[in-house]
Scaffold this motif. Structure first.
Motif, mmCIF file in Angstrom:
data_model
loop_
_atom_site.group_PDB
_atom_site.id
_atom_site.type_symbol
_atom_site.label_atom_id
_atom_site.label_comp_id
_atom_site.label_asym_id
_atom_site.label_seq_id
_atom_site.Cartn_x
_atom_site.Cartn_y
_atom_site.Cartn_z
ATOM 1 N N GLY B 129 0.809 -1.243 0.082
ATOM 2 C CA GLY B 129 -0.078 0.164 0.065
ATOM 3 C C GLY B 129 0.861 1.020 -0.032
ATOM 4 O O GLY B 129 0.506 2.219 -0.820
ATOM 5 N N SER B 130 2.121 1.424 0.625
ATOM 6 C CA SER B 130 2.874 2.613 0.902
ATOM 7 C C SER B 130 3.210 2.827 -0.551
ATOM 8 O O SER B 130 3.526 4.222 -0.610
ATOM 9 C CB SER B 130 3.871 2.387 2.008
ATOM 10 O OG SER B 130 4.509 1.338 1.273
ATOM 11 N N ASN B 136 -3.422 -1.560 -6.689
ATOM 12 C CA ASN B 136 -3.342 -2.136 -5.355
ATOM 13 C C ASN B 136 -4.530 -3.010 -5.095
ATOM 14 O O ASN B 136 -4.472 -4.250 -4.506
ATOM 15 C CB ASN B 136 -2.833 -1.192 -4.305
ATOM 16 C CG ASN B 136 -3.121 -1.615 -3.048
ATOM 17 O OD1 ASN B 136 -4.194 -1.848 -2.392
ATOM 18 N ND2 ASN B 136 -1.930 -1.990 -2.214
ATOM 19 N N GLY B 137 -5.802 -2.464 -5.235
ATOM 20 C CA GLY B 137 -7.236 -3.159 -4.830
ATOM 21 C C GLY B 137 -7.159 -4.224 -5.770
ATOM 22 O O GLY B 137 -8.055 -5.152 -5.043
ATOM 23 N N PHE B 138 -6.659 -4.935 -6.600
ATOM 24 C CA PHE B 138 -6.986 -5.989 -7.431
ATOM 25 C C PHE B 138 -6.678 -7.374 -6.429
ATOM 26 O O PHE B 138 -6.968 -8.140 -6.518
ATOM 27 C CB PHE B 138 -6.143 -6.102 -8.552
ATOM 28 C CG PHE B 138 -6.222 -7.228 -9.464
ATOM 29 C CD1 PHE B 138 -7.206 -7.389 -10.438
ATOM 30 C CD2 PHE B 138 -5.443 -8.246 -9.284
ATOM 31 C CE1 PHE B 138 -7.490 -8.745 -11.146
ATOM 32 C CE2 PHE B 138 -5.548 -9.472 -9.838
ATOM 33 C CZ PHE B 138 -6.571 -9.682 -10.783
ATOM 34 N N PHE B 139 -5.658 -6.774 -5.619
ATOM 35 C CA PHE B 139 -4.952 -8.042 -4.703
ATOM 36 C C PHE B 139 -5.755 -8.185 -3.539
ATOM 37 O O PHE B 139 -5.246 -9.149 -2.760
ATOM 38 C CB PHE B 139 -3.404 -7.660 -4.803
ATOM 39 C CG PHE B 139 -2.665 -7.628 -6.048
ATOM 40 C CD1 PHE B 139 -2.376 -8.870 -6.696
ATOM 41 C CD2 PHE B 139 -2.375 -6.258 -6.470
ATOM 42 C CE1 PHE B 139 -1.661 -8.833 -7.866
ATOM 43 C CE2 PHE B 139 -1.735 -6.211 -7.765
ATOM 44 C CZ PHE B 139 -1.501 -7.777 -8.408
ATOM 45 N N SER B 140 -6.719 -7.140 -3.429
ATOM 46 C CA SER B 140 -7.403 -7.489 -2.234
ATOM 47 C C SER B 140 -8.109 -8.594 -1.842
ATOM 48 O O SER B 140 -8.546 -9.249 -0.883
ATOM 49 C CB SER B 140 -8.470 -6.208 -1.713
ATOM 50 O OG SER B 140 -9.284 -6.339 -2.971
ATOM 51 N N LYS B 141 -8.219 -9.534 -3.188
ATOM 52 C CA LYS B 141 -8.903 -10.869 -3.099
ATOM 53 C C LYS B 141 -7.828 -11.930 -2.579
ATOM 54 O O LYS B 141 -8.241 -13.005 -2.254
ATOM 55 C CB LYS B 141 -9.665 -11.072 -4.401
ATOM 56 C CG LYS B 141 -10.828 -10.641 -4.644
ATOM 57 C CD LYS B 141 -11.367 -11.106 -5.645
ATOM 58 C CE LYS B 141 -12.970 -10.528 -6.010
ATOM 59 N NZ LYS B 141 -12.815 -9.180 -6.655
ATOM 60 N N ASN B 149 -1.714 -4.817 4.164
ATOM 61 C CA ASN B 149 -2.307 -3.346 4.219
ATOM 62 C C ASN B 149 -3.538 -3.334 5.288
ATOM 63 O O ASN B 149 -4.474 -3.594 4.884
ATOM 64 C CB ASN B 149 -3.300 -3.222 2.895
ATOM 65 C CG ASN B 149 -2.300 -3.046 1.748
ATOM 66 O OD1 ASN B 149 -1.576 -2.018 1.347
ATOM 67 N ND2 ASN B 149 -2.191 -4.246 0.948
ATOM 68 N N PRO B 150 -3.134 -3.015 6.638
ATOM 69 C CA PRO B 150 -4.045 -3.150 7.626
ATOM 70 C C PRO B 150 -4.947 -2.379 7.559
ATOM 71 O O PRO B 150 -4.739 -1.256 7.238
ATOM 72 C CB PRO B 150 -2.844 -2.767 8.808
ATOM 73 C CG PRO B 150 -1.469 -3.010 8.302
ATOM 74 C CD PRO B 150 -1.619 -2.724 6.831
ATOM 75 N N PRO B 151 -6.113 -2.938 7.684
ATOM 76 C CA PRO B 151 -7.335 -2.218 7.631
ATOM 77 C C PRO B 151 -7.289 -0.927 8.527
ATOM 78 O O PRO B 151 -7.016 -0.986 9.662
ATOM 79 C CB PRO B 151 -8.681 -3.061 7.690
ATOM 80 C CG PRO B 151 -8.087 -4.232 7.735
ATOM 81 C CD PRO B 151 -6.594 -4.271 8.138
ATOM 82 N N ALA B 152 -7.657 0.511 8.249
ATOM 83 C CA ALA B 152 -7.775 1.354 9.334
ATOM 84 C C ALA B 152 -9.197 2.052 8.722
ATOM 85 O O ALA B 152 -9.676 2.053 7.721
ATOM 86 C CB ALA B 152 -6.697 2.593 8.831
ATOM 87 N N ALA B 156 -8.319 7.443 8.774
ATOM 88 C CA ALA B 156 -7.040 7.396 9.762
ATOM 89 C C ALA B 156 -5.959 6.896 8.876
ATOM 90 O O ALA B 156 -6.156 6.028 7.745
ATOM 91 C CB ALA B 156 -7.426 6.295 10.782
ATOM 92 N N THR B 157 -4.584 7.136 9.395
ATOM 93 C CA THR B 157 -3.423 6.779 8.541
ATOM 94 C C THR B 157 -3.230 5.122 9.138
ATOM 95 O O THR B 157 -3.181 4.764 10.281
ATOM 96 C CB THR B 157 -2.300 7.291 8.872
ATOM 97 O OG1 THR B 157 -2.818 8.882 8.955
ATOM 98 C CG2 THR B 157 -1.241 7.236 8.058
#
Lengths: 304, 536
Positions: B129-130, B136-141, B149-152, B156-157
């Protein structure tokens, strides 16, 4: 003159701060605007926000922007463009377009204005009135696209868009368009100013003293009549940046106006402030030039 | 007059001085008669870099199609998946772990052999993510995405993490790797044709910024000349590409023209071989360029969005009433090149049904009756439109007039920037209706239903949520048989059409102009392409 340059510093701070505040206050999220309707993962959004300091308070963002400008570390736009690269590409384009546009505008404005002023109520004067009315009434967008279609697409005399054909060919059509949209005001002012001055008491006095017509014209009428005209030309010079936005957008010229348009669209405060600062510096310089020209025309203002 | 000429003289002199800098650019032209070359106009701001993993826009991915090659692609003739870089793509029994084998012998344009490691490392780089890369979102599966990519919570950061690799990505051997997904997903094979999953060679991965203007791909074309800011992008054929469908052109120039009307005029002046028809020219392009145009079957579907957070729209009968009050034929005619929508997906997608929507027929009397049964509508109905779109206000007023005349409700219009509308909708503060459209990333009915109708879906503009629909989507995702999966997804579409959080409006085709020199590829399955044009 140094005093005036120093006086420009606080004005510069106020102007840039004001512009930054305006961009800051615009609705919408710049990163979302960049992404369109596509979803952005939280991780990417956070990384981008940190990179461009978007979560910092307004004043911190402003100071960071000013620091970048003053130290020459321009960085990249939200879309990833190297800003220094962009300036190198775009400043010459806008200077070429603006100077060429101004030359057309000034030549047409002064020639028509002077001629109409000296031969008032003649054919040229009446034509000028009609022409300036038309120019003032037709939106620039219509004129620009019509010019592009007629001269570029139909007749193929000039390039349709872009700068691939170089100077002057690529700049001719947009510059003529800028000239046409801008000349009306100057022509009307010049005409009125000549007519007013020619009827002024000091001209009548000169004539009563028995001075020759040529001498009256060159020594008395013109210098006095041209004072307000030079002021307007100075304002034209400073305002040409604004006029370039439309021309650069329609004729696809990669200039500062197009850059400004993209930056405002993306709510890119840093770039808008950078370009505003450039415009502001130009404005200061132009004002100084106008003052010098004033002095040359009218000795009375030299020591004011 | 002397002083006056002085002023003009200074300005003219300045212009002459500037001219000596010169642009140093020669015209691209159409090249020699013998060589097959084409100039493709792109109505968009010039690209700033080429990195398909960090780009999801039409222009960037379009250019990547020439320089990079995907794992698989859709056969333009049959609509079936076809291998490109992949030798095989195989799911396990419940479609959760996918094994991807590469064809041997492929290389990058710098000579480096293309291996499974290139995919694994490139994808991990994007999933970090950084880096802020757009795909990036494609790999969320993929399994392990949340650890990377710890959910926040919103705004929030996220906490920094030292995890640099997706636990679901594993290299098996030189040419094989596996992808383990968080949950079963039967459509994953289809998603692999996305050019945003392209591999980057090792030297680029080490320092992506250094290569942003000199991409090293694995596709049919490579850079022909240095590419600097403001330049046209010139490509030449690369001999190392051994894919199944090699384009004909020897040279391709991409020219970026941000103003779409200007791009159109450039075509009419004979300076481009291919360009999109902008929305302002939909009514005139056939006469402007006779015999030099083609249209695509569909570019997606367009809707009116009902805000789920506004209690005034809660009664389903009110939503049916709004839908029945819209004369879709008239509206599609206004938009041009469009057909009234009959369901929630585009007509070129497998699983499309002509009679899916029960409430999409125009019937003013029935609409009034439904409104009465729903207890009327309280207050003024607001329609939001995008001010940056040339047609936003016209479409809003057309819909508004239909609702006013056929339902007798009071209507008002609010123009806003697109990003502001999205932001207000995301924070559940948008007042009233808005427009939306969706074009699939991969040709599957699932790519309409999941993003728009799944609870918290990526493009769930309406804030809609229905557990029954979510369950059916999950069932379809776990169904390995494609036909059975479609049947399950259709059940989910039926639920969405019964709830009607989005009111289907129209499906639009796109139109393109092309020079007499080329015939663009027109496919029912993959649309229109200038890259794979046939030369005459």
């Amino acid at each position: 003159m140094l005093r005036r340059v120093l006086a420009a510093v606080p004005i510069g701070v106020i102007v840039t701060l004001g512009v930054f505040a305006l961009v800051f206050a615009m609705p919408g999220d710049p990163l979302r605007e960049l992404a369109g309707d596509k979803p952005i993962p939280a991780a990417v959004l956070a990384a981008k926000r940190a990179q461009y300091h978007l979560d910092d308070p307004f004043i911190v963002q402003y100071l960071l922007s000013m620091k970048d400008i003053l130290t020459g570390h321009f960085g990249t736009t939200f879309a990833g463009a190297d800003i220094a690269d962009q300036l190198r590409l775009r400043i010459p384009v806008t200077l070429k377009l603006a100077s060429m546009g101004l030359v057309f505008q000034w030549i047409a404005g002064l020639l028509f204005g002077l001629y109409a002023g000296f031969r008032r109520n003649g054919t040229v004067d009446r034509m000028l009135l009609l022409a300036t009315l038309v120019v003032l009434a037709v939106p620039g967008l219509v004129l620009y696209f019509t010019g592009q279609y007629l001269l570029g697409v139909e007749l193929k005399w000039l390039p349709v868009s872009g700068i691939r054909d170089g100077w002057p060919l690529s700049y001719l059509l947009p510059a003529v368009c800028i000239g046409i949209t801008g000349f009306a005001g100057l022509a009307r002012l010049t005409r009125t100013s000549i007519v007013d001055t020619a009827n002024a008491d000091f001209v009548k006095t000169a004539r009563a003293k028995g001075l020759g017509e040529q001498r009256i014209l060159w020594r008395h009428v013109l210098p006095n009549a041209l004072l307000p005209v030079v002021t307007l030309m100075g304002i034209d010079l400073a305002g040409i940046f604004g006029g370039a936005v439309l021309a650069e957008s329609i004729f696809n010229l990669p200039g500062l106006g197009q850059f400004m348009f993209q930056a405002i669209k993306l709510k890119e405060g840093g770039v808008v402030v950078l370009l505003s600062t450039l415009a502001f510096l130009m404005f200061i310089v132009i004002n100084l030039i106008v003052d010098v020209v004033y002095g040359a025309i009218d000795p009375r203002v030299r020591n004011v | 007059m002397r002083r006056l000429t002085g002023v003009v003289g200074v300005a003219a002199g300045l212009a002459l001085l500037l001219s000596s800098c010169g642009d140093g650019k020669s015209s691209g032209g159409s090249g020699d008669a013998g060589s097959k070359s084409e100039v493709i106009g792109i109505a968009a701001d010039p690209l700033e870099y080429i990195n398909p993993l960090n780009d999801n826009g039409t222009a960037g991915i379009g250019v990547s199609m020439a320089i990079f090659a995907p794992l698989v692609t859709t056969d333009p003739e049959t609509g079936k998946l076809q291998n490109v870089m992949a030798d095989s793509v195989t799911p396990d029994q419940n479609s959760q772990t996918w094994t991807i084998k590469l064809k041997p012998g492929n290389t990058f344009q710098n000579g480096q052999a293309l291996t499974a490691k290139d995919y694994v490392d490139s994808w991990n780089l994007t999933a970090e993510g950084s880096n802020g890369w757009k795909n990036n979102g494609f790999f969320s599966k993929v399994e392990g995405y949340d650890a990377m990519n710890p959910p926040a919570p919103d705004g929030a950061t996220p906490k920094p993490t030292s995890v640099k690799a997706l636990s679901g990505l594993k290299q098996v051997d030189n040419l094989t790797f596996t992808v383990k997904l968080k949950v079963p997903f039967s459509q994953f094979g289809l998603t692999l044709q996305y050019y945003g999953l392209a591999p980057l060679p090792e030297e680029v991965r080490k320092n992506p910024d250094a290569y942003k203007r000199k991409p090293i791909g694995n596709g049919p074309y490579k850079l022909a000349a240095d590419w600097n800011a403001g330049d046209d992008l010139k490509l030449t054929k690369w001999d190392g590409y051994k894919g199944p469908t090699i384009p004909q052109a020897d040279q391709i120039t991409y020219r970026f023209i941000p103003n779409a009307d200007t791009a159109y005029n450039e075509f009419l002046a004979g300076n481009l071989d291919f360009v999109d028809v902008p929305s302002t020219k939909v009514k005139s392009f056939k006469t402007d360029a006779p015999d030099q145009w083609v249209t695509s079957v569909s570019s997606g579907a367009n809707y009116l969005v009902i805000p789920a957070w506004d209690a005034r729209f809660k009664n389903p009968k009110l939503r049916y009433a709004i839908s029945a009050a819209i004369d879709r034929k008239a509206f599609a005619d206004l938009v041009g090149l469009s057909e009234p929508a009959k369901g929630l997906i585009a007509p070129d997608i497998a699983g499309y049904r002509d009679d899916a929507c029960k409430y999409c027929d125009f019937d003013a009397a029935k609409a009034k009756q439904l409104l009465q049964e729903a207890g009327g509508f309280s207050g003024v109905l607001n329609i939001n439109y995008n001010t940056t779109s040339a047609t936003g206000q016209i479409y809003a007023e057309a819909i508004g007039n239909m609702l006013r005349q056929n339902l007798g409700v009071q209507v008002k219009y609010t123009g806003k920037q697109g990003s502001e509308i999205t932001e207000l909708a995301d924070t559940r503060k948008l007042d009233g209706l808005r427009f939306s459209g969706w074009g699939h990333d991969y040709p599957s009915i699932e790519d309409y239903l999941t993003p728009m109708f799944k609870s918290n879906g990526d493009a769930n503009f309406a804030g809609y949520a229905n557990p029954a629909l979510d369950a059916l989507l999950a069932k379809g995702d776990a169904e390995p048989d494609p036909d059975k999966a479609i049947a399950v997804y259709q059940q989910a579409e039926d639920i969405a059409l019964e709830d009607l959080p989005l009111i289907p409006l129209y499906t639009k085709s796109n139109a393109y102009l092309h020079s007499a020199k080329i015939a663009p590829r027109v496919s029912k399955y993959v649309g229109v392409s200038a890259l794979w044009a046939t030369f005459k």
